[in-house]
Design an enzyme around this catalytic site. Structure first.
Site, PDB file in Angstrom:
ATOM      1  CG  HIS A 145      -1.588  -5.744  -2.469  1.00  0.00           C
ATOM      2  ND1 HIS A 145      -2.498  -6.066  -1.490  1.00  0.00           N
ATOM      3  CD2 HIS A 145      -1.125  -4.500  -2.163  1.00  0.00           C
ATOM      4  CE1 HIS A 145      -2.599  -5.047  -0.643  1.00  0.00           C
ATOM      5  NE2 HIS A 145      -1.772  -4.089  -1.015  1.00  0.00           N
TER       6      HIS A 145
ATOM      7  CD  GLU B 205      -1.464  -1.218  -3.066  1.00  0.00           C
ATOM      8  OE1 GLU B 205      -2.633  -1.414  -2.709  1.00  0.00           O
ATOM      9  OE2 GLU B 205      -0.492  -1.338  -2.307  1.00  0.00           O
TER      10      GLU B 205
ATOM     11  CG  HIS C 107       1.955  -1.884   0.255  1.00  0.00           C
ATOM     12  ND1 HIS C 107       0.832  -2.659   0.208  1.00  0.00           N
ATOM     13  CD2 HIS C 107       2.931  -2.663   0.789  1.00  0.00           C
ATOM     14  CE1 HIS C 107       1.101  -3.861   0.699  1.00  0.00           C
ATOM     15  NE2 HIS C 107       2.378  -3.891   1.064  1.00  0.00           N
TER      16      HIS C 107
ATOM     17  CD  GLU D 280       0.589   2.175   1.918  1.00  0.00           C
ATOM     18  OE1 GLU D 280       0.439   2.246   0.673  1.00  0.00           O
ATOM     19  OE2 GLU D 280       0.012   1.333   2.631  1.00  0.00           O
TER      20      GLU D 280
HETATM   21 ZN   LIG Z   1      -1.158  -2.138  -0.410  1.00  0.00          ZN
END
Ligand SMILES: [Zn+2]
Length: 537
Positions: free
Chosen positions: A367, A382, A435, A498
């Protein structure tokens, strides 16, 4: 579907109006004579080469296949087939393209729409007109003024006319005006206004009017990249940005290993390290400084300088002069009113090194910019945590003699395609996207997960996963195979990590703790080293 955006245009009933004699086609500002045109049902077939030339788009024909590069991707066609592909989407044409006498003929109405162009029938003069769409007007603040950017789906011409009453009129042709705004006003601040409308139809002229206050001036520029024009307006003073309001830097606090920059609201930023003078440099925008000058330092921080940059405009630069090499980590506060810049010594001895210069790795902080990613219960975004962890991974790998390429180094937007391009043109040994997770029911899930797509990426996923599970002490969500873009479209071993669930209150608290992020980063770096050493064995 993206071309649904163009639905504001009046729709035309062709059935009633399209004649059986062959019409003339006006594409852009060129004419395709009626002898080279044929009518099939509600469509008109025209030679692709002439059409593409006239509208200024690139087209290629190979046998019974053809490609046209449009505004939002390539349109792929096959003679005799109603199926066309736009980017990655398949669409059905009412009439198939044809290949006849060495010429590739395309249905002009449907192809134009796929390309974001506006085709329409001129019943009075029995002609078909095809014009680019003027689909977006952006107004952004610059130093003492504004930049008005005009976007078209294909090239067009522009003519600027400054009028004595303070209006600056720009006519763009051929162009169909299709800006989704209520009424004609696109932007208005004080006595500076930007308006737009369709000025004439057949021929299609779109008009942008800039209302200038006394003493202000405007200059027309372009066309630039992506068929865009630009009007630079000066002498109107600062204006608020419609997307991100201008902020002020109102305070700087210097600690031993942190510099806190206070702002009046949310800003974007990027951080770099200067070697000479040795300094961590953080640029903040859109903002202006109310605390310019020198601020005394403490410990390894010698002094902090704050200044407004002339270029890029609306940018405040914070220069943190250092006595030793340190890496800056920037974390905005959840309310967006402070940036905390923490500095860590760059020379921490890593436990294991690899032969210097032998390996390179692409680290991809997920992002950024207008894409914040998921959000935690406290409001932390995030993108911020991803970047912080990624920078820590990069610092750790670099300290081990591994070359690191980051897909972004600050809070700005990078497309998925661009991220893959960086990986695919890098000759790096692997790609790791970072992430933090979220679940449709916030707080329902927790733990660390590692994703891969291609089989070649599985060893990398295993190596990183094993280290993370051991280091983090949160539930093990396992190794999973998923069609994520950045791990599917990269040609080198690629995984997506993640780290933890940002929407789970306990895991958000962990993620907000710098020592947890450091632990996660070290584990990812260790996993990468395991993988690289496995390669060289
Ligand atoms: Zn993400």
């Amino acid at each position: 579907m993206w071309w649904a955006n163009l639905g504001l245009l009046p729709s035309i009933l062709l059935r009633a109006s399209l004649p059986s004699p062959r019409p003339e086609i006006i594409v852009g500002s060129c004419v395709i004579p009626s002898q080279r045109v044929s009518v099939v049902g509600e469509e008109v077939l025209v030679p692709l080469a002439e059409f593409a030339d006239a509208i200024g788009l690139k087209a290629q024909v190979a046998g019974d296949k053809a490609e046209v590069k449009g505004w939002r991707g390539t349109v792929r066609l096959r003679a005799g087939s109603k199926r066309a592909v736009v980017g990655r989407e398949e669409v059905v044409l009412p009439v198939p393209p044809r290949s006849r006498g060495g010429r590739f003929l395309i249905p002009v109405f449907s192809l134009s729409r796929l390309l974001g162009l506006f085709p329409h029938w001129d019943a009075e003069r029995k002609r078909v007109w095809v014009s680019p769409c003027l689909y977006k007007v952006e107004v952004n603040p610059i130093l003492d003024g504004a930049e008005v950017k005009i976007f078209l789906t294909a090239p067009a011409k522009a003519e600027a006319k400054p009028l004595p009453d303070g209006r600056f009129v720009v006519d763009i042709f051929p162009a169909a005006y299709d800006v989704p705004a209520k009424g004609q006003v696109i932007y208005s601040a004080n006595s500076f206004r930007v308006r737009g409308a369709q000025f004439t139809s057949c021929p299609d002229v779109a008009r942008i009017v800039v209302d200038l206050p006394p003493g202000a001036s405007a200059t027309m520029m372009g066309p630039g990249e992506g068929a865009a024009f630009k009007i630079v307006v000066k002498g109107i003073g600062p204006i608020p940005s419609p997307t991100m309001p201008m902020q002020a830097v109102v305070g700087v606090e210097v600690g031993r290993e942190t510099v806190t920059v206070r702002t009046t609201g949310r800003v974007r930023w990027t951080a770099t390290l200067w070697r000479s003078p040795l300094a961590a440099v953080v640029d903040i925008w859109p903002a202006r400084s109310a605390v310019s000058g020198e601020h005394p330092g403490v410990g390894p921080i010698k002094r902090v300088k704050v200044l407004d940059l002339e270029s890029p405009p609306s940018t405040v630069r914070v220069i943190i002069e250092l006595a030793e090499r340190m890496t800056p980590f920037v974390l905005p506060s959840p309310d967006g009113r402070a940036l905390s810049i923490s500095l860590r010594p760059s020379s921490v001895r890593p436990s294991r090194r690899v032969p210097t210069g032998r390996f390179s790795v692409v680290i991809d902080p997920g992002h950024g910019g207008r894409d914040p990613g998921a959000m935690g219960p406290s409001g932390v975004e995030e993108k911020t945590l991803n970047l912080d962890i990624a920078l820590r991974v990069a610092a750790s790998l670099r300290a081990r003699g591994i070359k690191v390429i980051l897909t972004r180094t600050g809070d700005f937007y990078v497309s998925l395609e661009q991220r893959c391009k960086v990986a695919n043109s890098s000759r790096a040994h692997c790609f790791v996207s970072i992430h933090c997770n979220a679940y449709p029911v916030p707080g329902a899930k927790r733990g660390v997960e590692v994703y891969y797509y291609h089989q070649r990426s599985l060893p990398l996923a295993r190596a990183i996963h094993a280290r993370l599970v051991k280091a983090l002490g949160i539930p093990d969500g396992g190794i999973r195979r998923r069609r994520f873009y950045v791990i599917r479209r990269t040609w080198i071993p690629a995984v997506l990590v993640e780290v933890a669930y940002i929407d789970h209150p306990e895991e958000e608290a962990l993620l907000l703790n710098p020592s947890f992020r450091q632990r996660a980063a070290e584990a990812i770096a260790e996993g990468i080293v395991d993988f690289l050493l496995g390669l060289s064995r």
